[in-house]
Design a protein around this motif. Structure first.
Motif, PDB file in Angstrom:
ATOM      1  N   PHE A 323       0.822  -1.208   0.000  1.00 33.44           N
ATOM      2  CA  PHE A 323       0.000   0.000   0.000  1.00 33.44           C
ATOM      3  C   PHE A 323       0.857   1.259   0.000  1.00 33.44           C
ATOM      4  CE2 PHE A 323      -2.344  -3.329   2.216  1.00 33.44           C
ATOM      5  CZ  PHE A 323      -3.535  -3.353   1.500  1.00 33.44           C
ATOM      6  N   LEU A 324       0.290   2.327  -0.557  1.00 38.27           N
ATOM      7  CA  LEU A 324       0.845   3.673  -0.448  1.00 38.27           C
ATOM      8  C   LEU A 324      -0.089   4.484   0.431  1.00 38.27           C
ATOM      9  CD1 LEU A 324       2.832   5.958  -1.426  1.00 38.27           C
ATOM     10  CD2 LEU A 324       1.113   6.443  -3.195  1.00 38.27           C
ATOM     11  N   LEU A 325       0.462   5.136   1.459  1.00 37.84           N
ATOM     12  CA  LEU A 325      -0.318   6.013   2.324  1.00 37.84           C
ATOM     13  C   LEU A 325       0.102   7.454   2.060  1.00 37.84           C
ATOM     14  CD1 LEU A 325      -0.353   3.182   3.826  1.00 37.84           C
ATOM     15  CD2 LEU A 325      -0.785   4.469   5.903  1.00 37.84           C
ATOM     16  N   SER A 326      -0.868   8.349   1.987  1.00 35.96           N
ATOM     17  CA  SER A 326      -0.588   9.765   1.770  1.00 35.96           C
ATOM     18  C   SER A 326      -1.391  10.594   2.759  1.00 35.96           C
ATOM     19  CB  SER A 326      -0.958  10.171   0.334  1.00 35.96           C
ATOM     20  OG  SER A 326      -2.341   9.960   0.083  1.00 35.96           O
ATOM     21  N   CYS A 327      -0.800  11.690   3.211  1.00 34.96           N
ATOM     22  CA  CYS A 327      -1.528  12.596   4.102  1.00 34.96           C
ATOM     23  C   CYS A 327      -1.429  14.011   3.568  1.00 34.96           C
ATOM     24  CB  CYS A 327      -1.016  12.510   5.539  1.00 34.96           C
ATOM     25  SG  CYS A 327       0.565  13.320   5.847  1.00 34.96           S
ATOM     26  N   SER A 328      -2.420  14.822   3.950  1.00 39.18           N
ATOM     27  CA  SER A 328      -2.543  16.136   3.351  1.00 39.18           C
ATOM     28  C   SER A 328      -3.083  17.141   4.360  1.00 39.18           C
ATOM     29  CB  SER A 328      -3.482  16.053   2.133  1.00 39.18           C
ATOM     30  OG  SER A 328      -3.881  17.326   1.690  1.00 39.18           O
ATOM     31  N   LEU A 329      -2.922  18.405   4.032  1.00 40.55           N
ATOM     32  CA  LEU A 329      -3.546  19.463   4.815  1.00 40.55           C
ATOM     33  C   LEU A 329      -5.064  19.469   4.652  1.00 40.55           C
ATOM     34  CD1 LEU A 329      -1.072  22.456   4.264  1.00 40.55           C
ATOM     35  CD2 LEU A 329      -1.202  20.887   6.205  1.00 40.55           C
ATOM     36  N   ASP A 330      -5.595  18.600   3.774  1.00 38.53           N
ATOM     37  CA  ASP A 330      -7.051  18.476   3.648  1.00 38.53           C
ATOM     38  C   ASP A 330      -7.650  17.611   4.748  1.00 38.53           C
ATOM     39  OD1 ASP A 330      -6.517  15.837   2.962  1.00 38.53           O
ATOM     40  OD2 ASP A 330      -7.100  16.041   0.863  1.00 38.53           O
ATOM     41  N   GLN A 331      -6.826  17.230   5.756  1.00 40.29           N
ATOM     42  CA  GLN A 331      -7.262  16.517   6.959  1.00 40.29           C
ATOM     43  C   GLN A 331      -7.586  15.044   6.687  1.00 40.29           C
ATOM     44  OE1 GLN A 331     -10.386  18.710   8.948  1.00 40.29           O
ATOM     45  NE2 GLN A 331      -9.273  20.637   8.877  1.00 40.29           N
TER      46      GLN A 331
END
Length: 431
Positions: A323-331
């Motif tokens: 898996f690839l996990l991504s996080c953002s300022l979009d919460q």
């Protein structure tokens, strides 16, 4: 994190089973807002140092809707939701987020401001935290100060008993891992945007250049080419990649015969700055201020796919198993998986209440995978994977921008003054 509890005025909260109650003992009582902020030092105080009960809430469709609220837990509110792309019929991995509602309930999630200053008079009776963390299984070993601004990178070069921290105060500090003492300070003349280590090499990204130090030979190199700040670096397929402010990803290859790094490629596809990079499954993944993730082939260095589901800056990327996990300022944290045609799609979305800054994975003392994610409310959330069950929370005075994992269950968090050393507790032997 709210250190001062807000600046709320004293207000009335009616007790009893209904707002129409005529019980004079509770109708006009007021809750001390100094006590709410953890600051009241009046004794005796003329106001309440406890919460009045909330009015009973009506139930919906025969269900007890009021059970959504926890008594002083600090975790009241709607139950966690599964991502919009979660599908029980999906063949990718049906366990994502399945235990997300198993939160650790506790009294409060605000650190006492007076405890931070060393003068809280309430001790164990204080309703606010007298700790920089919540949760079991890990604890803080040390807090090392020294930097004047936020720590933006932490690195542990292989084979050394030194840890390096880089900061926006334009310095890199070297720390003895045994004594915790600062061994030296390097003034760079520019804010540190990121820092990584690979083998004996320490790489530091600053505006318009990447600094490289061989920690075994003390050789120092300057890799030119970046335009603006260097926000992210990663090593893959014998190449050093750097994401820069102008949206370019630069690559260098180490030349053993000349003991130097030579420019190898310049990848241009993002419209704005590249702020996150990760390598996995023979791919390079890049996250940008343009809200997109690009997937690159490590062999051809060609862009294979653009992922555009995030609606704000993609701050961090992490490869975990397939898996690839991504996080953002979009919460949100999005979990991506490859489909039959090889393209990535979202299989689960985890929602937070704050923007996310950094993702890091490690194993606890029982070899269970744990996700550490920093939020822009000056905290780190710890979750089990793949369930996203909550394991704990770490707080800081200022924004936490750097996380690094060390040997023996150690991990490090960097904030605005220095960094903290944490460790997972040894598992209890079963009799």
């Amino acid at each position: 994190m709210d250190l001062d509890g807000g600046n709320r005025r004293v207000f009335n909260r009616l007790g009893g089973p209904s707002a129409a109650s005529t019980d004079s003992s509770s109708k006009h009582q007021k809750v001390c807002y100094h006590w709410r902020a953890g600051k009241c030092n009046r004794f005796p105080c003329h106001f309440l140092h406890r919460e009045l009960p909330l009015p009973s809430a009506p139930t919906a469709n025969g269900s007890d809707a009021s059970k959504r609220f926890a008594d002083d837990s600090g975790l009241s509110g709607p139950a966690p939701r599964r991502g919009p792309n979660f599908n029980n019929n999906n063949n990718h991995n049906n366990s994502w987020g399945r235990m997300g509602a198993n939160k650790v309930y506790r009294k409060t999630e605000k650190v006492c401001n007076y405890w931070v200053q060393g003068n809280c008079n309430y001790g164990d009776k204080c309703r606010f935290l007298h700790s920089w963390s919540l949760g079991e299984g890990f604890s803080m070993l040390n807090h090392l100060d020294g930097h004047q601004k936020v720590v933006s990178g932490i690195a542990l070069p292989a084979g050394l008993d030194k840890l390096y921290t880089g900061s926006k105060d334009e310095t890199v500090r070297a720390w003895d891992t045994n004594s915790g003492q600062c061994m030296g300070v390097i003034n760079l003349g520019g804010e540190v945007g990121c820092m990584i280590s690979e083998g004996p090499w320490l790489f530091v990204g600053i505006p318009n250049v990447v600094k490289a130090w061989n920690t075994q030979t003390n050789q120092e190199l300057s890799l030119s080419g970046p335009v603006g700040q260097v926000y992210a670096m990663v090593v893959g397929n014998d190449l050093l990649f750097a994401g820069t402010q102008d949206g370019t990803i630069l690559a260098w290859k180490f030349n053993a015969s000349t003991n130097s790094f030579k420019p190898a490629a310049s990848l241009k596809s993002h419209a704005l700055a590249v702020v996150s990079l990760v390598v996995g499954a023979n791919r390079l993944y890049s996250g940008s201020m343009d809200h997109s993730i690009k997937v690159w082939s490590l062999e051809t260095l060609q862009c294979l796919q653009t992922l555009a589901e995030h609606t704000n800056v993609v701050m961090s990327l992490l490869c975990w198993e397939q898996f690839l996990l991504s996080c953002s300022l979009d919460q949100t944290i999005r979990v991506w998986v490859a489909t039959e045609n090889g393209n990535l799609e979202v299989t689960y979305t985890h929602n937070e209440e704050h923007g996310l800054l950094n993702l890091h994975g490690m194993h606890d003392s029982e070899s269970k995978p744990v996700l550490l994610c920093t939020c822009n409310d000056n905290s780190v959330r710890l979750y089990d994977l793949p369930s996203f069950s909550e394991r704990g929370k770490i707080f800081a005075k200022q924004e936490i921008r750097a996380i690094e994992v060390g040997p023996g269950g150690l991990f490090f968090t960097g904030d605005g003054t220095g960094f903290r050393v944490w460790k997972w507790a040894e598992p209890i032997a079963k009799s």
